[in-house]
Design an enzyme around this catalytic site. Structure first.
Site, short mmCIF file in Angstrom:
data_model
loop_
_atom_site.label_atom_id
_atom_site.label_comp_id
_atom_site.label_asym_id
_atom_site.label_seq_id
_atom_site.Cartn_x
_atom_site.Cartn_y
_atom_site.Cartn_z
N ASP A 204 31.90 43.22 34.29
CA ASP A 204 33.28 43.71 34.31
C ASP A 204 33.67 44.29 35.68
OD1 ASP A 204 35.76 44.46 32.95
OD2 ASP A 204 35.08 46.54 33.15
N LYS B 52 40.67 37.66 36.23
CA LYS B 52 39.32 37.83 35.77
C LYS B 52 39.35 38.10 34.27
CE LYS B 52 37.12 41.93 35.95
NZ LYS B 52 37.54 43.00 35.05
N ARG C 186 53.27 32.36 22.43
CA ARG C 186 53.41 31.77 21.09
C ARG C 186 54.54 32.39 20.28
NH1 ARG C 186 47.32 31.59 19.40
NH2 ARG C 186 47.76 33.76 19.73
N LYS D 240 44.65 46.73 46.43
CA LYS D 240 44.80 48.17 46.61
C LYS D 240 45.00 48.49 48.09
CE LYS D 240 42.11 49.55 42.56
NZ LYS D 240 42.90 50.41 41.70
N GLU E 151 34.96 56.06 36.60
CA GLU E 151 36.14 56.19 35.74
C GLU E 151 35.89 57.27 34.69
OE1 GLU E 151 38.25 52.23 34.94
OE2 GLU E 151 36.14 51.75 34.76
N HIS F 287 34.81 43.52 41.43
CA HIS F 287 35.42 44.58 42.25
C HIS F 287 34.44 45.18 43.28
CE1 HIS F 287 38.55 44.05 39.45
NE2 HIS F 287 38.19 44.95 38.55
#
Ligand code: BG6
Length: 484
Positions: A235, A148, A51, A182, A216, A240
């Site tokens: 998520d 995703k 935009r 990966k 993480e 994953h």
């Protein structure tokens, strides 16, 4: 080592959402590296469309800054950068109106590969797909790339699939799960199907259980409003971890090709048994003296969203009947550590008198950090003192094993975008796979929503809630240590 980079064909890549976070952090720095490596032909075009009211020069400045910030050492190559800038263009576009489409038509060329990256809210997919056709920009050879979250449940995923299918064939749609890009994830297939060693043992006769961990250290700060509506299950697990589970559990495909591989993955998802709620632990990170809690990060003081999930999953087929798969993922944990561990069964009988210890072989496949693999084997402890046994890893850290001259491992996005240009869908999710994954996930989420399940608090910097440890202990097993 002689470079084995094979250039792809010249392409035009239009990035809708070309000024967004993903474009600046991952897509453009990744393309720049492919450009420097010689894989991206210099007459290709990358066209940012968004935009903001920018021109080509303004966009080039924005992307040069992004590359300086996120591009790594290569960003110092000023000659390369100047040449790459020549490939960049920008079109201010209105996804739901008429502005910009005629210019986009002029910029995209007939006869070269065309890919359209939808790095925008899924609610815009339909409008973009329709305009690409009415303005005669896309055709039967075009590829579209979507990210995703692909829906938030089965119903919304089906609606998205239908929207895309109204304009594109399945062979034109590339649904990204960056975990599939990966290096180690692909290596998983190489190890399983390129060696005679493992496949005979890869079943319930020899495997005790399998652990999949994606831990993480980061929290959700900055993305709280998205994450709070999603949680670790949507998520991370639905996509994953599910993909990792499929690759580790699937039957050997007849060949390494897109549909052959995806057919086998789909069979795994369809064989997943419903999970008993006693076998799921949800957690949420708590504050410390110096670090905010999940609820503070998400700016939702009453949030029941999980930032951690652990669960025990079973696959109902001949290969895996009776072998539990333990999955866990979470934020603000002790270490950034992603690993798949195949824990083999104990020896049926030990001939070594006096050796009480439990020795087992464990194949550990490390996704990050220190990508590589090790196989824990039992050997004699060196030196005098009789037959004392110890377990040691046969370590294959890829960086060490392949040496300093090894070609640099491309980031997941780089590899996946080049696959789009090559027309290889093997590492992308097919529509039926995504739907099957939601069909399995939905009842679990509905279950805890119905029960008003409150996630267990866990300490920032820990290995997750105590209940997750208990999930394993009850079965006489333990999680692998989280090591960064
Ligand atoms: C994303 C999730 O898909 O993957 C993030 O939305 C997560 O919440 C990220 O942090 C992890 O990716 P990686 O490659 O850093 O392991």
């Amino acid at each position: 080592m002689v470079s084995r980079v094979i250039p792809v064909e010249t392409f035009d890549l239009v990035i809708f959402g070309g000024t967004g976070d993903l474009a600046r952090r991952k897509i453009l720095p990744g393309l720049f590296r492919r450009f420097l490596s010689g894989q991206m032909p210099p007459d290709s075009r990358i066209i940012g469309a968004a935009r903001s009211d920018l021109d080509d020069a303004g966009y080039r400045n924005m992307i040069a800054e992004a590359i300086a910030e996120f591009g790594g050492v290569e960003s110092k190559d000023s000659k390369g950068l100047a040449a790459f800038m020549g490939c960049l263009h920008y079109v201010p576009i209105d996804a739901t109106g008429d502005t910009g489409w005629a210019r986009l038509f002029d910029l995209t060329r007939e006869g070269v590969i065309q890919a359209f990256y939808f790095s925008v809210a899924p609610s815009l997919f339909g409008a973009l797909a329709e305009r690409l056709h009415t303005h005669k920009i896309a055709d039967d050879r075009s590829r579209i790339v979507v990210e995703k979250p692909f829906g938030r449940d089965l119903e919304s995923a089906k609606a998205l699939n239908d929207t895309l299918a109204a304009h594109f064939k399945e062979t034109q749609i590339y649904r990204i799960d960056h975990y599939l890009g990966k290096e180690t994830v692909q290596n998983l297939m190489a190890v399983r199907f390129g060696n005679v060693l493992f496949e005979p043992l890869w079943n319930n006769h020899y495997v005790d259980h399998i652990q999949i961990t994606v831990a993480e250290t980061v929290g959700v700060g900055g993305r709280g409003s998205y994450y709070d509506k999603s949680g670790a299950m949507r998520d991370m697990v639905q996509n994953h971890l599910m993909q990792l589970l499929c690759l580790i559990a699937m039957e050997p495909p007849a060949m390494f090709g897109a549909d052959a591989v995806r057919d086998e993955k789909l069979k795994v998802i369809r064989a997943l048994q419903p999970v008993d709620y006693h076998h799921i632990v949800r957690g949420q990170y708590d504050a410390t003296d110096t670090e905010p809690s999940y609820r503070e990060d998400a700016e939702n003081p009453k949030s029941f969203t999980e930032s951690f999930v652990a669960m025990k999953v079973n696959i109902a087929n001949w290969r895996w009947a009776g072998v539990p798969f333990y999955l866990r993922t979470g934020k603000k944990l002790k270490a950034r550590s992603s690993e798949i561990a195949v824990v083999f069964q104990d020896l049926g009988h030990s001939i070594f008198k006096g050796d009480e210890a439990r020795h087992r072989n464990i194949l550990s496949i490390r996704l990050q950090p220190n990508e590589g693999m090790d196989l824990q084997v039992t050997i004699k402890e060196p030196g005098p003192g009789g037959m004392r046994l110890i377990d040691v890893p046969l370590d294959m850290t890829f960086a060490d094993a392949l040496g300093p001259d090894a070609e640099e491992v491309p980031d997941a996005y780089e590899r996946l975008i080049m696959d789009v240009i090559r027309g290889d869908q093997t590492l992308f999710m097919r529509g039926d796979e995504v739907e099957a994954a939601w069909a399995w996930t939905d009842p679990l989420i509905e279950g805890w929503e119905r029960r008003n399940d409150v996630p267990k608090l866990y300490e920032t910097g820990s290995a997750g809630p105590e209940d997750a440890m208990m999930l394993m202990h009850r079965d006489g097993r333990r999680w692998r240590e989280l090591k960064g």
